[in-house]
Design an enzyme around this catalytic site. Structure first.
Site, PDB file in Angstrom:
ATOM      1  N   CYS A   2       0.831  -1.198   0.000  1.00  0.00           N
ATOM      2  CA  CYS A   2       0.000   0.000   0.000  1.00  0.00           C
ATOM      3  C   CYS A   2       0.870   1.254   0.000  1.00  0.00           C
ATOM      4  O   CYS A   2       1.996   1.253   0.461  1.00  0.00           O
ATOM      5  CB  CYS A   2      -0.939   0.085   1.204  1.00  0.00           C
ATOM      6  N   ARG A  27       3.175   0.378  -5.327  1.00  0.00           N
ATOM      7  CA  ARG A  27       3.062  -0.254  -4.011  1.00  0.00           C
ATOM      8  C   ARG A  27       1.770  -1.052  -3.865  1.00  0.00           C
ATOM      9  O   ARG A  27       1.552  -1.714  -2.846  1.00  0.00           O
ATOM     10  CB  ARG A  27       3.116   0.806  -2.909  1.00  0.00           C
ATOM     11  N   TRP A  74      -2.828  -2.762  -1.533  1.00  0.00           N
ATOM     12  CA  TRP A  74      -2.510  -4.148  -1.864  1.00  0.00           C
ATOM     13  C   TRP A  74      -3.132  -4.945  -0.721  1.00  0.00           C
ATOM     14  O   TRP A  74      -2.693  -4.860   0.415  1.00  0.00           O
ATOM     15  CB  TRP A  74      -0.992  -4.350  -1.926  1.00  0.00           C
ATOM     16  N   ASN A  98      -0.581   1.634   5.741  1.00  0.00           N
ATOM     17  CA  ASN A  98       0.261   0.665   5.042  1.00  0.00           C
ATOM     18  C   ASN A  98       0.868  -0.243   6.123  1.00  0.00           C
ATOM     19  O   ASN A  98       1.556   0.255   7.008  1.00  0.00           O
ATOM     20  CB  ASN A  98       1.367   1.427   4.289  1.00  0.00           C
ATOM     21  N   GLY A  99       0.563  -1.542   6.050  1.00  0.00           N
ATOM     22  CA  GLY A  99       1.102  -2.459   7.067  1.00  0.00           C
ATOM     23  C   GLY A  99       0.057  -3.479   7.454  1.00  0.00           C
ATOM     24  O   GLY A  99      -0.965  -3.632   6.767  1.00  0.00           O
ATOM     25  N   GLU A 478      14.968 -17.928 -11.748  1.00  0.00           N
ATOM     26  CA  GLU A 478      14.504 -16.596 -12.143  1.00  0.00           C
ATOM     27  C   GLU A 478      13.581 -16.683 -13.373  1.00  0.00           C
ATOM     28  O   GLU A 478      12.553 -16.007 -13.438  1.00  0.00           O
ATOM     29  CB  GLU A 478      15.726 -15.698 -12.406  1.00  0.00           C
ATOM     30  N   LYS A 482       9.670 -15.466 -13.483  1.00  0.00           N
ATOM     31  CA  LYS A 482       9.162 -14.483 -14.455  1.00  0.00           C
ATOM     32  C   LYS A 482       7.934 -15.030 -15.157  1.00  0.00           C
ATOM     33  O   LYS A 482       6.944 -14.339 -15.328  1.00  0.00           O
ATOM     34  CB  LYS A 482      10.213 -14.134 -15.522  1.00  0.00           C
ATOM     35  N   GLU A 485       4.808 -15.252 -12.730  1.00  0.00           N
ATOM     36  CA  GLU A 485       4.219 -13.990 -12.268  1.00  0.00           C
ATOM     37  C   GLU A 485       3.549 -13.207 -13.400  1.00  0.00           C
ATOM     38  O   GLU A 485       2.636 -12.435 -13.162  1.00  0.00           O
ATOM     39  CB  GLU A 485       5.225 -13.119 -11.510  1.00  0.00           C
ATOM     40  N   HIS A 501      15.285 -37.183  -8.464  1.00  0.00           N
ATOM     41  CA  HIS A 501      14.913 -37.456  -7.076  1.00  0.00           C
ATOM     42  C   HIS A 501      13.458 -37.111  -6.787  1.00  0.00           C
ATOM     43  O   HIS A 501      13.080 -36.939  -5.623  1.00  0.00           O
ATOM     44  CB  HIS A 501      15.858 -36.695  -6.134  1.00  0.00           C
ATOM     45  N   LYS A 601       5.018  -3.652  -6.744  1.00  0.00           N
ATOM     46  CA  LYS A 601       6.457  -3.485  -7.000  1.00  0.00           C
ATOM     47  C   LYS A 601       7.254  -3.416  -5.709  1.00  0.00           C
ATOM     48  O   LYS A 601       8.383  -3.879  -5.652  1.00  0.00           O
ATOM     49  CB  LYS A 601       6.647  -2.199  -7.819  1.00  0.00           C
TER      50      LYS A 601
HETATM   51  C1  F6R Z   1       9.901 -10.500  -9.269  1.00  0.00           C
HETATM   52  C2  F6R Z   1      10.188  -9.380  -8.382  1.00  0.00           C
HETATM   53  C3  F6R Z   1      10.125  -9.616  -6.920  1.00  0.00           C
HETATM   54  C4  F6R Z   1      11.133  -8.732  -6.182  1.00  0.00           C
HETATM   55  C5  F6R Z   1      10.968  -8.916  -4.666  1.00  0.00           C
HETATM   56  C6  F6R Z   1      11.996  -8.108  -3.892  1.00  0.00           C
HETATM   57  O1  F6R Z   1      10.001 -10.136 -10.616  1.00  0.00           O
HETATM   58  O2  F6R Z   1      10.440  -8.285  -8.827  1.00  0.00           O
HETATM   59  O3  F6R Z   1      10.305 -10.954  -6.619  1.00  0.00           O
HETATM   60  O4  F6R Z   1      12.421  -9.090  -6.570  1.00  0.00           O
HETATM   61  O5  F6R Z   1       9.691  -8.506  -4.293  1.00  0.00           O
HETATM   62  O6  F6R Z   1      11.900  -6.757  -4.180  1.00  0.00           O
HETATM   63  P1  F6R Z   1      13.090  -5.776  -3.909  1.00  0.00           P
HETATM   64  O7  F6R Z   1      14.184  -6.102  -4.858  1.00  0.00           O
HETATM   65  O8  F6R Z   1      12.524  -4.403  -4.139  1.00  0.00           O
HETATM   66  O9  F6R Z   1      13.512  -5.990  -2.484  1.00  0.00           O
END
Ligand code: F6R
Length: 606
Positions: A2, A27, A74, A98-99, A478, A482, A485, A501, A601
């Protein structure tokens, strides 16, 4: 997560609040809302979904009031609808939060017994009613102090009062909060980014502190309610303008910007004239560090895992890697000769920050690898290595990942040479290869059509696997992250050698499997593992690097070849097709690529 904003001005505030909320959408984007005071009443307007939806509401456009608060959500407690959207208000008090309030159920019971009526399913609403309850007998400062004491969990709050039309209260514990100063108006915001179009004069609140924001001045208090003085920081006044340009999505632009990210990082950290590494100000002596622990979440955790392979290869340090949310509650053995490195794009991730805070409280050496240099993690780490990749808007991290692994690779080279694990010639050869990397990434970015073509297969399958060994294993994780998500299909990253395994049981006819098998020390082993999945019907997309040696395997569905370089640097190149695969898969499904469902984000809740 948030994002919150508050403005106390002599001019109408609703349009400015809406603009700031747009900046805070990284956020959270489940719902948005705004409350202002006008004609002696709290007016609250909220809507499900993006800030755009809220803005379209004609009532918002005609909203009056020179003091107000706003929120992007969020969802944590209660589904993402307009009733659960913030602000939450009683007749007298309106709150944005926020929290997470961990004892909200108990507090709600108590407040219901006192006759308070709840409208939403949120934890936040208890804050509204607690303040309202305390205000019956106490002044503002005491009501806030008592309310904050009763709350367990984390919060950054913006609070508006019907009977105090000249002030907004801000308070924080665990979640970030900043105050900004303008000409005859002052602001409250989740971070300086939200405030930057209005001011570059900022004060960050510390845990436990609260503030009273008036038009012409701001008062700060510690958790006992004692007035305190706080520093005003002057940030660079340049507001970074970052738009999509001709790209359809920020993610597409950010993928293409990766050669620049690498060039910037190399320019900053590699001393080309002396063939050395430009990190001269490490605040510890080389014999004070014998082990390193790298901590992050999500993609940043994958960067840490990647770094483990490099640190082990290039230095004699002991290397540990941890997921921040696991690290923070374990019984850690803090060692004096350990360096703790926190990797985070935003620098605000709650779990990573909490892990840093724990290390700081235990007197450990701390270093941050961050993108946002004004962030909490950067501010509270002893040593900061910025990744310089510029604003990253796409929720799925791309250029920040490459920026993080670049800095971690350079740090590994630095420690290797400081500890004499790496001689001058080797370092010099590795730096020469590194200088060439942006060009190789540029060339690898040209592979496009093939990835577009294969992406539908990943969308249509019920699941896929991403396999790699050694340096390629973190990249496999990774790549799978990607894809899941962005395209909402199940994808699992796995060490290729572990398949037998258990997970081999998942392989069935036609299942798409990405195999990362660059020509490194693990190549032959990975190719054997690839044959094992092909034998069980998998449709293998092999990603390797260009070589004159033929690939000795049959029945590979598709092959993508990235450029060639030394084995340390191949992970950078392997990442590119995986980012594009996820992008095209989501594009074909018509999903919101820059804002995937259920995500944000900056993850500021634990
Ligand atoms: C995935 C992604 C997230 C962030 C994670 C940590 O594409 O972006 O998994 O890597 O939320 O975020 P930061 O790097 O801002 O601590």
């Amino acid at each position: 997560m948030c994002g919150i904003i508050g403005i106390n001005s002599s001019k109408p505030v609703s349009a400015t609040i809406i603009n700031s909320l747009k900046k805070l959408e990284y956020r959270g984007y489940d719902s948005a809302g705004i409350a202002t005071l006008s004609s002696g009443l709290i007016n609250e307007i909220k809507s499900e979904g993006r800030v755009d939806n809220l803005e379209k509401n004609s009532l918002v456009q005609s909203m009056e009031g020179t003091i107000g608060i706003g929120h992007v959500r969020w969802a944590t407690h209660g589904s993402p609808n307009s009733i659960n959207a913030h602000p939450h208000s009683s007749q007298n008090v309106s709150v944005v939060h926020n929290g997470i309030i961990e004892n909200s159920t108990l507090l709600k019971k108590f407040l219901v017994s006192k006759g308070h009526k709840f409208k939403s399913q949120t934890d936040t609403e208890v804050i509204v009613h607690l303040i309202t309850e305390h205000l019956k007998t106490e002044n503002i400062v005491n009501s806030i102090k008592k309310t904050l004491k009763a709350l367990h969990g984390s919060f950054a709050l913006g609070i508006l009062f019907k009977d105090e039309p000249d002030l907004i209260v801000g308070a924080r514990r665990g979640s970030p909060l900043a105050v900004g100063y303008g000409p005859s108006e002052n602001y409250l915001g989740s971070d300086s980014y939200a405030l930057k179009s209005m001011t570059n004069k900022i004060t960050y609140l510390n845990d436990g502190e609260f503030c009273i924001i008036k038009k012409d001045h701001v008062e700060f208090f510690n958790e006992d309610g004692t007035k305190i003085n706080k520093k005003v920081l002057e940030l660079s006044s340049e507001e970074e303008k970052y738009d999509k340009g001709d790209y359809k999505h920020f993610m597409a632009k950010e993928i293409e910007e990766q050669p620049i990210t690498l060039k910037n990082g190399i320019k900053e950290y590699v001393d080309s004239a002396n063939n050395n590494i430009n990190i001269y100000n490490i605040p510890w002596k080389k014999n004070e560090i014998n082990s390193i622990t790298l901590i992050g979440c999500g993609t940043a955790y994958h960067s840490c895992l990647m770094a483990k392979y490099w640190f082990e290869e290039l230095t004699s340090l002991d290397v540990n890697v941890d997921i921040a949310s696991e690290f923070r509650y374990r019984k850690n053995r803090f060692k004096r000769d350990s360096l703790y490195v926190f990797v985070s794009q935003s620098g605000e991730t709650a779990d990573t920050y909490a892990a840093l805070d724990l290390c700081n409280k235990n007197g450990m050496k701390t270093c941050a690898v961050v993108n946002v240099i004004e962030s909490s993690i950067a501010r509270d780490s002893e040593f900061v290595l910025p990744i310089h990749c510029g604003t990253e808007i796409g929720v799925a991290s791309t250029k920040a990942f490459l920026g993080q692994i670049l800095i971690l690779y350079i740090l590994a080279l630095k420690f290797g040479s400081l500890r004499s694990d790496l001689d001058k010639e080797k370092l010099s050869a590795k730096l020469s290869d590194l200088k060439n990397l942006p060009k190789l990434v540029e060339q690898t970015l040209l592979t496009d059509n093939k990835i577009q073509n294969v992406s539908s297969t990943f969308n249509e399958a019920k699941g896929s696997m991403f396999l790699g060994r050694g340096f390629s294993y973190p990249i496999a994780l990774e790549g799978a992250l990607k894809l899941k998500e962005l395209s909402y299909v199940h994808a699992e990253g796995y060490p290729a050698g572990e398949m037998k395994h258990g997970p081999l049981a998942l392989i069935e006819e036609g299942m798409p499997v990405v195999v990362l098998a660059p020509r490194d020390n693990y190549y032959k082993k990975t190719i054997s593992n690839m044959q094992e999945v092909i034998a069980r019907g998998a449709k293998v997309l092999l990603i390797t690097n260009k070589s004159t040696n033929e690939i000795v395997s049959e029945n590979i569905w598709e092959t993508i070849e990235v450029e060639s370089t030394n084995q340390d640097l191949l992970p950078f190149l392997l990442t590119i097709p995986l980012q594009k695969l996820a992008y095209y898969a989501a594009l074909k499904k018509g999903f919101d690529i820059d804002k995937p469902r259920n995500l944000a984000k900056s993850v500021t809740v634990e």
